[in-house]
Design a protein around this motif. Structure first.
Motif, short mmCIF file in Angstrom:
data_model
loop_
_atom_site.label_atom_id
_atom_site.label_comp_id
_atom_site.label_asym_id
_atom_site.label_seq_id
_atom_site.Cartn_x
_atom_site.Cartn_y
_atom_site.Cartn_z
N SER A 1 0.74 -1.03 -0.14
CA SER A 1 0.12 0.06 0.01
C SER A 1 0.94 1.25 -0.16
O SER A 1 1.77 1.42 0.70
N PHE A 2 0.44 2.04 -0.54
CA PHE A 2 1.28 3.35 -0.92
C PHE A 2 0.17 4.47 -0.83
O PHE A 2 -0.67 4.97 -1.77
N THR A 3 0.01 5.13 0.45
CA THR A 3 -1.29 5.79 0.72
C THR A 3 -0.71 7.07 1.55
O THR A 3 0.27 7.08 2.42
N ASP A 4 -1.37 7.87 1.47
CA ASP A 4 -1.48 9.38 2.13
C ASP A 4 -0.08 9.96 2.06
O ASP A 4 0.34 10.63 3.04
N ASN A 5 0.54 9.71 0.97
CA ASN A 5 2.05 10.47 0.59
C ASN A 5 1.82 11.63 -0.15
O ASN A 5 0.91 11.73 -0.62
N THR A 6 2.69 12.64 0.06
CA THR A 6 2.65 13.73 -0.55
C THR A 6 4.02 13.60 -1.60
O THR A 6 5.20 13.52 -1.20
N ILE A 7 3.59 14.09 -2.88
CA ILE A 7 4.73 14.15 -3.98
C ILE A 7 4.94 15.37 -4.56
O ILE A 7 3.74 15.99 -5.04
N VAL A 8 5.94 15.92 -4.10
CA VAL A 8 6.24 17.58 -4.55
C VAL A 8 7.14 17.38 -5.78
O VAL A 8 8.33 16.93 -5.65
N ARG A 9 6.73 18.29 -6.78
CA ARG A 9 7.73 18.11 -8.00
C ARG A 9 8.93 19.14 -7.68
O ARG A 9 8.81 20.39 -7.18
N SER A 10 10.09 18.57 -7.96
CA SER A 10 11.41 19.48 -8.13
C SER A 10 11.74 19.63 -9.42
O SER A 10 11.68 18.62 -10.18
#
Lengths: 643, 643
Positions: free
Chosen positions: B571-580
């Motif tokens: 499970s890959f949940t409730d993560n934040t992915i921010v572009r650099s």
């Protein structure tokens, strides 16, 4: 996770191995051809079977690995042969204290820090040749590169000895002012730290504060005149505070009484003299040839209680490739209590921090007259203790410590150490009544003949050649430019306890260049200084005898050429004295010749060239009748005055 | 002749000694007051009588002398006490191979060059605390700074470990052209020679050719993007010829396919990984705290066949004071075949030349089925051999080498080594018929739980954290910026033989900075890369299980965030992915998520910020029905495609 990279390395080492195998085969073929050529009439020192290659024990040159274990194994292998020759393929070999033999040795004129670490320990051999093939042996930490202990017929050749991080340092003077001196130290060669503002050198297993300084001219490598032990930086120089400067220089803050010249090199002395370079003890018929000593932790080659030694083509010099101005930490060749024939020829000495050659015995003091046949004696010099001073059958002289006269002789039947300093000597015949506590003993059995020939005594601290032996001494065809006296014949039983009144000295066909006596050190009364320490001087009982100085060439810039005290039979004949004006005269002694309490002195046939200073003779505590200056040859007249 | 200068030194050392005596008294008074204050209700780890000061054995800080002997004596003294505490006064201590315990150890993932040299050898202790008091331990030559062998309750704290001459070098790039690169090496820190035009580093007892390169940005200390194992200098770089330039730079002549930037720092890799920094074997309940590893000759802390380990405030980082960009020679913390609880917290890793943390078992291959109850097995990785792989009572898993499935389990009754590579395992129950030659075994008893918390995985070669254990794994509140994958969950029985399918992994609240995955290394398929090597992949029999990745923050500049192969329950949940946008995307994989042969995959509640790349999912060799993306939470829609 790691990627395997060892394959290429392995291939490389296989290639190297096969190369060395090929070399060995080539060498054997050459040896075979050479044997055919020479035929059997010429004795060949060793059969091929007696050759032991260190490479057989896994030691390759230039590997940078600790060579100690392999060399020890190779030496053990050598014991199996009658005429063993230990051979190194040419290259660099590194030696660390690890695996070195650790043994308690009391080494003459060396600080008794024990055990000594002996990476190459040659002990109990009847015969051994070590041919390093022109290799460079690099040592690490405080060790004794070679030790030859109770061995006969040991022949070491073709090797240079050095340290990556030597036990002496140097610096370039980059600036001076009334308030400071700035210096630059190559920290890779001479690593240092500052502790409480003091310059402290750190190396492989040691830390050592700077305690002394010598100034060398950057261009000529000569010790700057009038420095030496008179002080390069003036009194109280060690009150400086060292501060690092941007760029890496060090500022030594202190109003130094004397400033060195900018651009000159300061040799910064530090560390104890605790190991010799090559230590020869209890050994006979040893030979050293084609050896370069670039550095040692103490005396260069120290021979004690050994007999018949030949040193040929030995260079004790700075490693120019490393930009060094200093070589060994202390003396070059130091012979203490040896006997038989000592030969030093085609050798060179430069950049030493003490005398290039010193030959002497060790006087000991009587501290208790236990009985008529038992004397308790003491080693008096802190750095010369613990030695096996006497052996049954040795002949000893009893010295009156005030007149320095050997008043009687005796023969030892036993030697019993009490501790490191004291021992009991046993005699069959009663010791003469007059001999008392405070009088001294010298061992007359352990006194060698000495020949020093075709050597160069270049710019070194202190004197050139120190002679204290009653044996036959020949000093010929050498060149001297040591900064103090070129030759010192001393002898005392009150301060240094280096014994040995001379009886037969020939100083012939040497050249004494004008660098001689440019600086002051102890006992430096003239270019040739015969200066025994005798508390109660008496011309009726001279200490030294039969000294002939002939056919030499002197180039003095100052007055004193010869100073002699307490000699009976001294001739200075057919020498040439040529004035040099390269340096300013400064010596307090304003006489060309000074004789104190001497007898039978001859000045004859000497030639002067140029405006030599003084042309005069000073006689003290002796009769003018004891000076002979025959008029029949062309020697100019010297003025004579006396006390 | 020598003047005595030792008096002043002696006084100094007396002064130092009395100072340390005073310190000891002060410490005792404080201890006494503290004891009063705390009262007897609080357990005090050691009574005053259990404290052993190394200074008692003649070892002073900053002496630069070899500390090995004194420390050994102090450790022997510690054996006399129930709760011994070995205390060092703060300062520098130096350790050489000389006097080190030499012992044959087969160390996991380490080149088996034996004996290992162990200057500090802690063996057979029931309890021991070593408090180095913030000291700096400086090692020389190739040695293993600390060895903890079959000991319990060993606690080491407050020490930094370094080398004056490290086993890795670095250079500054000073110029580049089509035909050459010029570099400058500080030869004092990284001594080198040129041999046949090749750069060869030389140190204390070793010589080692340059074999690999990493480029670090001079200002940020970051590994330059798109270099890593892809090659800093291009293919065939080692065909260069090195020539010294006036001024000391080296010109490397070769038309290098890639040039580093002028001013950047090249870490020049050389030498074998033959000793760990701290080696823990057969030990239990050990703790390391406040330790800095600046350098090692191989893996940093290698723990094998040990249980319950706590590493706290451990820094494996470059020595900034020495201007270094590299730290250890290889991995940071390497756990091989451990069990119990492993805790790594508040630790930092930078400048490592391999993975900061790697936890795994060692799979072995069956080479002969001798009988139903006897299997002959082999260590398959050249650097992981000779270990005591099994113990009576250990539970093992039988792995089909093609499907990587653990098809059965068994219990060992005996372990008999044949040689360094091969051994016999004895079983009470018959080994299942299906198990054959080429299949693998893993030891299920020696599989630990792991917690990695509050650590910084900064700029290092390779990956950040490698997990291969079926135990409970928690990875939380760490920051990752390793240049490859931040986390790799691998597992194989065909190449590296680092075993351990995971069963319970929680990756929570970590920050994955944009430096992650800037360079390529093996298995780096995404920032989190779950990449077991399975020759016959089958979604019906997943290799890994139960991996939860939640509440993390990712800052990718490129597509791949998560790659997973053969996982059931991911499970890959409730993560934040921010572009650099700091770096240019280059990874061949153009998907944010890739799942291969997985089951029960959930993507839920993840937030995207900025123009993140891809927003897509790739499914391979699996049913789309095994991906769950519930719509009820705010996660944006990811496009999905599949094979």
């Amino acid at each position: 996770m790691n990627r395997i990279r060892s394959v290429r390395k392995r291939n490389l080492s296989v290639r190297k191995k096969s190369l060395s195998v090929r070399k060995r085969i080539v060498a054997k073929v050459w040896f075979f051809l050479l044997s055919l050529l020479l035929g059997s009439s010429i004795p060949v020192a060793a059969s091929a079977g007696d050759t032991v290659y260190v490479s057989r024990f896994g030691l390759s040159p230039d590997s940078r690995q600790n060579a100690v274990k392999a060399v020890q194994q190779a030496l053990e292998e050598c014991r199996r042969y009658a005429h063993p020759v230990l051979v190194f393929a040419k290259g660099r070999y590194d030696f660390w204290p690890q695996y070195s033999v650790e043994k308690e040795y009391f080494e003459s004129n060396t600080t008794a820090i024990n055990p000594k670490r002996c990476p190459i320990w040659i002990s109990g051999f009847k015969e051994l040749t070590v041919d390093a093939g022109g290799s460079s042996f690099i040592y690490h930490d405080r060790v004794q590169p070679f030790t030859i202990d109770h061995s006969q017929n040991v022949f070491i050749k073709n090797v240079s000895i050095d340290w990556d991080i030597p036990l002496t340092a140097q610096a370039v003077v980059t600036d001076t002012s009334a308030q400071y001196i700035e210096i630059r130290i190559d920290a890779a060669s001479y690593p240092y730290i500052l502790e409480g503002g003091k310059l402290v050198f750190v190396g492989e297993g040691w830390k050592s504060e700077w305690w002394g300084t010598m100034e060398f001219d950057a261009a000529t490598h000569m010790i700057v005149p009038q420095t030496g032990d008179a002080g390069v930086l003036g009194d109280d120089w060690d009150k400086y505070t060292a501060v690092p400067r941007p760029g890496g220089d060090l500022r030594l803050k202190y109003p130094f009484a004397r400033k060195p010249a900018i651009g000159n090199v300061l040799v910064l002395r530090h560390s104890e003299r605790d190991h010799a370079g090559i230590f020869i003890t209890g050994s006979t018929n040893n030979r050293l040839e084609n050896i370069i000593l670039y550095q040692t932790a103490g005396l260069g080659i120290l021979s004690q209680y050994s007999e018949n030694l030949v040193f040929r083509n030995l260079q004790v010099v700075p490693n120019a490739g490393k930009g060094r101005y200093f070589s060994g930490h202390d003396d070059g060749c130091h012979f203490s209590n040896c006997k038989g024939q000592l030969l030093v020829e085609h050798c060179g000495f430069a950049g030493l921090m003490d005398d290039p050659i010193n030959v002497h015995g060790t006087a000991v003091q009587i501290i208790e007259r236990r009985s008529d046949s038992e004397l308790v004696c003491r080693f008096m010099h802190e750095q010369s203790t613990g030695m096996e001073w006497g052996h049954p059958g040795d002949s000893v002289g009893f010295i009156d410590h005030e007149t320095m006269q050997t008043v009687a002789a005796g023969r030892i039947t036993g030697f019993t150490p009490i501790n490191r300093q004291d021992f009991v000597l046993h005699f069959k015949q009663p010791v003469p009544r007059a001999i008392a506590v405070k009088d001294a003993l010298e061992n007359l059995t352990w006194t060698p003949d000495l020949t020093v020939r075709n050597c160069l005594f270049s710019f070194n601290r202190a004197r050139g050649l120190l002679i204290s032996t009653p044996g036959r001494v020949v000093v010929e065809e050498n060149t001297f430019e040591s900064s103090g006296s070129a030759i010192l014949i001393a002898g005392d039983a009150n301060q240094w306890f280096e014994s040995g009144a001379v009886k037969d000295v020939l100083i012939r066909k040497n050249i004494f260049r004008d660098a001689c006596l440019t600086s002051m050190y102890q006992f430096c009364e003239a270019i040739i200084s015969i200066d025994p320490e005798i508390p109660r001087l008496d011309a009726r009982t001279p200490f030294h005898r039969n000294i002939v100085i002939t056919e030499n060439e002197f180039h003095p810039f100052d007055y004193p050429v010869l100073f002699a005290k307490s000699v009976s039979g001294l001739s200075f004949t057919d020498n040439t004295i040529v004035r040099s004006d390269r340096f300013k005269a400064f010596h307090p002694r304003k006489y060309m010749f000074t004789f104190q309490a001497c007898r039978k002195v001859t000045l004859s046939g000497n030639r002067l060239r140029g405006d030599v200073l003084g042309k005069n003779v000073r006689l003290e505590k002796m009769s003018p009748g004891d000076l002979s200056m025959p008029q029949e040859n062309n020697q100019p007249a010297f003025t004579v005055d006396h006390d």
